[in-house]
Enzyme design. Sequence first.
Site, PDB file in Angstrom:
ATOM      1  N   ASN A 124       0.814  -1.225   0.000  1.00 63.50           N
ATOM      2  CA  ASN A 124       0.000   0.000   0.000  1.00 63.50           C
ATOM      3  C   ASN A 124       0.845   1.272   0.000  1.00 63.50           C
ATOM      4  OD1 ASN A 124       0.578  -0.873   2.718  1.00 63.50           O
ATOM      5  ND2 ASN A 124      -0.775   0.743   3.439  1.00 63.50           N
TER       6      ASN A 124
ATOM      7  N   GLU B  24       4.194  -4.475  12.491  1.00 69.49           N
ATOM      8  CA  GLU B  24       3.225  -3.388  12.289  1.00 69.49           C
ATOM      9  C   GLU B  24       2.098  -3.954  11.440  1.00 69.49           C
ATOM     10  OE1 GLU B  24       5.275   0.066  10.840  1.00 69.49           O
ATOM     11  OE2 GLU B  24       6.430   0.230  12.680  1.00 69.49           O
TER      12      GLU B  24
ATOM     13  N   GLU C 143       8.537   1.528  16.880  1.00 68.26           N
ATOM     14  CA  GLU C 143       9.716   2.056  16.193  1.00 68.26           C
ATOM     15  C   GLU C 143       9.584   3.573  16.104  1.00 68.26           C
ATOM     16  OE1 GLU C 143      11.565   0.038  12.956  1.00 68.26           O
ATOM     17  OE2 GLU C 143      10.518  -1.821  13.391  1.00 68.26           O
TER      18      GLU C 143
HETATM   19  P1  NAD Z   1       0.383  -9.520   3.728  1.00 68.31           P
HETATM   20  O1  NAD Z   1       0.565  -9.915   5.146  1.00 68.31           O
HETATM   21  O2  NAD Z   1      -0.416 -10.391   2.848  1.00 68.31           O
HETATM   22  O3  NAD Z   1       1.808  -9.353   3.012  1.00 68.31           O
HETATM   23  C1  NAD Z   1       2.816  -8.508   3.509  1.00 68.31           C
HETATM   24  C2  NAD Z   1       4.167  -9.043   3.061  1.00 68.31           C
HETATM   25  O4  NAD Z   1       4.375 -10.309   3.654  1.00 68.31           O
HETATM   26  C3  NAD Z   1       4.301  -9.250   1.555  1.00 68.31           C
HETATM   27  O5  NAD Z   1       5.581  -8.827   1.147  1.00 68.31           O
HETATM   28  C4  NAD Z   1       4.166 -10.751   1.413  1.00 68.31           C
HETATM   29  O6  NAD Z   1       4.826 -11.264   0.295  1.00 68.31           O
HETATM   30  C5  NAD Z   1       4.816 -11.239   2.685  1.00 68.31           C
HETATM   31  N1  NAD Z   1       4.428 -12.586   3.099  1.00 68.31           N
HETATM   32  C6  NAD Z   1       3.254 -13.235   2.846  1.00 68.31           C
HETATM   33  N2  NAD Z   1       3.277 -14.469   3.388  1.00 68.31           N
HETATM   34  C7  NAD Z   1       4.466 -14.606   4.010  1.00 68.31           C
HETATM   35  C8  NAD Z   1       5.080 -15.646   4.769  1.00 68.31           C
HETATM   36  N3  NAD Z   1       4.454 -16.806   5.008  1.00 68.31           N
HETATM   37  N4  NAD Z   1       6.309 -15.438   5.285  1.00 68.31           N
HETATM   38  C9  NAD Z   1       6.946 -14.259   5.089  1.00 68.31           C
HETATM   39  N5  NAD Z   1       6.430 -13.245   4.355  1.00 68.31           N
HETATM   40  C10 NAD Z   1       5.202 -13.411   3.833  1.00 68.31           C
HETATM   41  O7  NAD Z   1      -0.203  -8.041   3.770  1.00 68.31           O
HETATM   42  P2  NAD Z   1      -0.646  -7.144   2.525  1.00 68.31           P
HETATM   43  O8  NAD Z   1      -1.984  -7.576   2.028  1.00 68.31           O
HETATM   44  O9  NAD Z   1       0.485  -7.053   1.563  1.00 68.31           O
HETATM   45  O10 NAD Z   1      -0.777  -5.712   3.237  1.00 68.31           O
HETATM   46  C11 NAD Z   1      -1.927  -5.249   3.864  1.00 68.31           C
HETATM   47  C12 NAD Z   1      -1.804  -5.368   5.359  1.00 68.31           C
HETATM   48  O11 NAD Z   1      -0.687  -4.618   5.841  1.00 68.31           O
HETATM   49  C13 NAD Z   1      -3.005  -4.796   6.079  1.00 68.31           C
HETATM   50  O12 NAD Z   1      -3.388  -5.628   7.141  1.00 68.31           O
HETATM   51  C14 NAD Z   1      -2.498  -3.465   6.607  1.00 68.31           C
HETATM   52  O13 NAD Z   1      -3.188  -2.965   7.718  1.00 68.31           O
HETATM   53  C15 NAD Z   1      -1.078  -3.815   6.952  1.00 68.31           C
HETATM   54  N6  NAD Z   1      -0.263  -2.602   7.070  1.00 68.31           N
HETATM   55  C16 NAD Z   1       0.166  -2.209   8.317  1.00 68.31           C
HETATM   56  C17 NAD Z   1       0.916  -1.043   8.468  1.00 68.31           C
HETATM   57  C18 NAD Z   1       1.370  -0.570   9.825  1.00 68.31           C
HETATM   58  O14 NAD Z   1       2.269   0.253   9.883  1.00 68.31           O
HETATM   59  N7  NAD Z   1       0.779  -1.035  10.911  1.00 68.31           N
HETATM   60  C19 NAD Z   1       1.237  -0.285   7.345  1.00 68.31           C
HETATM   61  C20 NAD Z   1       0.770  -0.701   6.109  1.00 68.31           C
HETATM   62  C21 NAD Z   1       0.032  -1.862   5.987  1.00 68.31           C
END
Ligand code: NAD
Length: 489
Positions: A156, A254, A466
Amino acid sequence: MTTAVVAGVEVDTRHWIGGRRVASADTFEDVSPLDGSVIAHVSRGGQAEVDAAVAAAKEAFAAWSRTPAAERAAILHRVADGVEARIEDLAQVETRDNGSLLRSHRRGVMPRVATNFRYFADHLLELAHPDFETRGHRNHVSWDPAGVTAVITPWNAPLMLATWRIGPALAAGNTVVAKPPEWAPLTASLLADIAHEAGLPAGVLNVVQGLGTEAGAPLVAHPDVRRISFTGSVPTAQRIGESAARNVTPVSFELGGKSPLLVLDDADLDLAVHLAVEQFDNSGQVCLAAVRILVQEGIYAEFRERFLARAAAITQGDSRDEASDMGPLVGRTHLDRVDGFVKRAVADGATVVLGGEPHHELNNATGGFYYRPTVFEGVDRSMEITCQEVFGPVLTLQTFATEEDGVAMANDTEYGLAATLVTGDRERAERVSAQLNAGTVWVNCFFVRDLSAPFGGNGRSGIGREGGTWSFDFYCDVKNSVFAPKGWV
Ligand code: NAD
């Protein structure tokens, strides 16, 4: 194919490992949300690429961790210079890749990427804890670099979120293996070029492209990784946590949110409406978004009318167009996911008062993945739509009678990332903000984020904080050395 030309910018689609480009036999398709076209075929890494990258990072750690702080800081400032010199390229590529607004990338996001390096480079030079005495002994606190750091980030705000972790990790003296999101991987590759040109030694920053299960999973399970910095969803964090536990690797998580916008009856309504409409930014694909709008009963009718009028006037369109307020969702899979939440909310009895479906005309005309700004009324805590993170342009409206009820509703969530409060009374602001369960509380404002402030979430929104010294506390092994009174040495 080892490069893609995206918005006129050449992007290497291979990994960056040990200071050189490495291709995988397989690739994955990178699709633009603006029109559904394939814009790149990106190297699809797995265990072998991860092993090579971690080995390169481990080797580079010996010298980088011992490089004098001033020298590390100077190199990171040069990385920031390189980012600033390429803001337009980075903004154009990111917009094509994840669909966020070009104007936001140009004016806010990419300048912040440079600041992510500058701020932590400067903070490194100020990092100090005053010595203190115990029965004549001198205690001295130091921050020792921890080792290889895995940085795994979502789509995002790909480059901003990655560098908010890479900046402090490198400043701390760690080396990094970054795994960018498969739905928007391209700017990480440009960052590797920029860092190399800035003089960052080979192996200090490595980028392995690939899918979460294929490249992310072996990275977080690797025994030579000493820190895992993850931004993403709760289910992925749970899987990563299991791997991390096996090696006792410290994690910084996060995660998602279901944050409230709490509007008290003495609020400035113009401000409250403005803040509510802001929650559609980035098509609602913002972890911090205040998606549960809670309004005190006496002002609800007027708030509702003004808010819905403003939300209905949002201009949806091509993210490169300055006139667009809202671009597409990141892709087809995500659009279907968001639409699933909306359909289930309707089935649960919620009332759609705005939107409630994909923007079919725009999608038919462009091939993109646009979803209409959507607002629900008639929701309650028993419904999925008030509890689960949608991560799209979907907000709910609810009312409450007393301040106490409002606080209870705001806190009635398993998450705890952020909370936004709107009130015209200073005392109420202090009293209510103190009761809100969130890592960040904004009062009469939204998204004001200073890099020296602690950032993170409570509950299912994450583990750790952080920002400022908190970042160094995570990326370092903090050490206390106790020196005996003079005369013993
Ligand atoms: P996601 O968890 O599907 O993926 C995030 C990352 O993790 C990607 O790079 C993905 O390839 C990797 N990943 C997936 N499976 C994995 C595994 N088994 N082992 C290691 N890595 C793996 O999340 P998304 O759909 O890409 O992002 C949206 C989410 O991120 C939402 O829940 C959003 O709230 C959160 N988010 C949080 C913050 C924050 O600062 N708190 C900021 C932005 C987004």
